[in-house]
Design a protein around this motif. Structure first.
Motif, short mmCIF file in Angstrom:
data_model
loop_
_atom_site.label_atom_id
_atom_site.label_comp_id
_atom_site.label_asym_id
_atom_site.label_seq_id
_atom_site.Cartn_x
_atom_site.Cartn_y
_atom_site.Cartn_z
N UNK A 194 0.80 -1.21 0.00
CA UNK A 194 0.00 0.00 0.00
C UNK A 194 0.84 1.26 0.00
N UNK A 195 0.14 2.39 -0.23
CA UNK A 195 0.80 3.68 -0.21
C UNK A 195 1.86 3.80 -1.27
N UNK A 196 3.00 4.39 -0.89
CA UNK A 196 4.12 4.56 -1.83
C UNK A 196 5.24 3.56 -1.54
N UNK A 197 4.86 2.36 -1.07
CA UNK A 197 5.88 1.41 -0.62
C UNK A 197 6.29 0.39 -1.68
N UNK A 198 5.70 0.47 -2.88
CA UNK A 198 6.15 -0.39 -3.98
C UNK A 198 7.32 0.29 -4.68
N UNK A 199 8.50 0.06 -4.17
CA UNK A 199 9.73 0.71 -4.64
C UNK A 199 10.73 -0.37 -5.00
N UNK A 208 9.41 5.89 4.20
CA UNK A 208 8.36 5.82 5.22
C UNK A 208 8.18 7.12 5.98
N UNK A 209 9.11 8.07 5.73
CA UNK A 209 9.08 9.39 6.36
C UNK A 209 9.22 9.29 7.88
N UNK A 210 10.19 8.47 8.32
CA UNK A 210 10.52 8.36 9.75
C UNK A 210 12.03 8.36 9.89
N UNK A 211 12.55 8.83 11.03
CA UNK A 211 13.99 8.76 11.27
C UNK A 211 14.43 7.31 11.46
N UNK A 212 15.71 7.06 11.21
CA UNK A 212 16.22 5.68 11.22
C UNK A 212 16.04 5.01 12.57
N UNK A 213 16.17 5.75 13.66
CA UNK A 213 16.04 5.12 14.98
C UNK A 213 14.66 4.49 15.15
N UNK A 214 13.64 5.06 14.46
CA UNK A 214 12.29 4.52 14.57
C UNK A 214 12.22 3.12 13.98
#
Length: 412
Positions: free
Chosen positions: A32-37, A135-141
């Motif tokens: 889903x979303x923009x995750x087909x990369x 995913x628009x999250x920092x790596x620590x997440x």
């Protein structure tokens, strides 16, 4: 015309029963979303810092690019090129599967330990930067979340008179007062002028006294203003290491690092158990399997994995999890550019038992120029909230400092 490392023939890689590619595993469902990369390319550029840093870039069909770094060393860029066919076409969000896929594919070329692990780690770090951006999250997440907003940094210190105890003490005071660090490290494997034989690993009594004097003067000079560790670079015999550790027990030593060679775990365990001086080891071990033995055998008081050498960000997290079961802190060894240094800070933010991350380039005036952001301020790294690693390469600075004969990789 150079060698095309992507075309090297390896029957182990071609016929492995544990091929973990998306095609073999049947990982084909639409996301889903923009995750087909899909990954389209992997490139490297080597920068001539105080170490020859290997920077890694992973490109995708979505136009998003991830930047990482492998531990330095000859042959690492070629190994990364060799692995490119194993990741092109894959979804970069499947970090763990791709890491295990590369470990298996490269098993015939030494993925148990050594520079093959290092090369895989460079790709793995870039995948964390890339996945964070997608995913628009920092790596620590991606590693489980945050224990701290900033990561303490310890400064690896040097002086032109490295064997002079007073000169070391002067430098320690300067680094604390002028540069703002409250954690330091100095080398003890420095010549005293009393050596008789450089090959036998034995320390004469006068050499022990000389090294103890360095420890005494540095720790007495900074007192409670800074914690101070001392590095031996796996130089001494077991007996000499025990005598040295005993001789410095009366001083405020943060830790004594790598006093004996890394190969013999029994000797390491004996040295650690012989002294109240905290013993730190780990930069010469690979992956959680090897680090685990140090921890479970209680051969270390503090474990010191080098993130881009040991296997990457998730592998360092796994090591920290094992260490936490034995109440062992983690002090990450680090001789990297700002890229892997920031990646180590993300790992440190995500684990409960992090002590500090090393900084080995305070004498290199352009270290921070490689990225657009500030990295270290007053001895700490503020862990970014931007997606991925939170650092942006300054391509002009990278081009200016490339190893002679190197080619700059494509821009994002």
């Amino acid at each position: 015309m150079g060698i095309d490392y992507t075309q090297l023939h390896d029957p182990n890689a071609e016929y492995t029963m544990r091929d973990l590619s998306a095609e073999t595993m049947g990982v084909t469902r639409e996301r889903g979303g923009d995750r087909d990369v899909e990954i389209t390319d992997v490139q490297t550029t080597m920068v001539d810092g105080n170490f020859p840093w290997t920077l890694v870039r992973i490109y995708t069909d979505a136009g998003v690019v991830g930047t990482g770094e492998a531990y330095w060393g000859a042959g690492v860029p070629e190994l990364i090129e060799r692995m490119k066919p194993f990741v092109v076409g894959e979804n970069p969000l499947d970090i763990d599967r791709l890491y295990e896929h590369l470990i298996q594919k490269m098993s015939g070329e030494g993925s148990v330990e050594g520079i093959t692990v290092t090369a895989i780690a460079g790709i793995e770090v870039a995948l964390h930067d890339l996945a964070g951006k997608i995913l628009e999250v920092p790596a620590y997440q991606l590693l489980g979340g945050k224990y701290r907003d900033e990561m303490r940094v310890y400064c690896d210190c040097h002086t032109e008179e490295e064997a002079d105890p007073e000169a070391c003490a002067d430098e320690a005071e300067r680094v604390v007062e002028e540069l703002g660090y409250d954690a330091l490290k100095f080398d003890l494997d420095v010549p005293s002028g009393l050596e008789k034989d450089r090959a036998n690993r034995h320390l004469r009594p006068g050499e022990i006294r000389h090294k103890a004097e360095i420890v005494e003067q540095v720790t007495e000079r900074v007192k409670d203003r800074a914690d101070v560790a001392f590095d031996c670079h796996w130089t001494f015999s077991g007996g000499s290491a025990k005598r040295l550790a005993s001789a410095i027990e009366e001083y405020d030593v943060w830790w004594l690092e790598d006093p004996v060679p890394p190969e013999n775990l029994e000797v390491q365990k004996e040295v650690t158990g012989s002294t109240i001086t905290p013993i730190t080891v780990g930069e010469n071990r690979y992956r959680v399997t090897e680090e685990r033995r140090l921890i479970e055998e209680q051969a270390v008081d503090i474990v010191a994995p080098d993130m881009p050498k040991v296997g990457g960000m998730r592998e360092t997290r796994k090591i920290a999890d094992v260490a936490n079961q034995y109440y062992v802190p983690v002090a990450m060894h680090n001789v990297s550019s700002p890229v892997a240094t920031m990646a180590s800070a993300h790992v440190g933010a995500a684990i409960p038992n992090a002590l500090a991350v090393e900084y080995h380039s305070y004498e290199l005036g352009w270290w921070e120029d490689l990225v657009e952001e500030d990295v270290i301020e007053d001895g700490y790294i503020e862990v970014p909230e931007e997606p991925g690693l939170g650092v942006t390469l300054d391509m002009d600075a990278v081009a200016e400092h490339m190893v002679e004969g190197e080619t700059l990789f494509d821009e994002a």
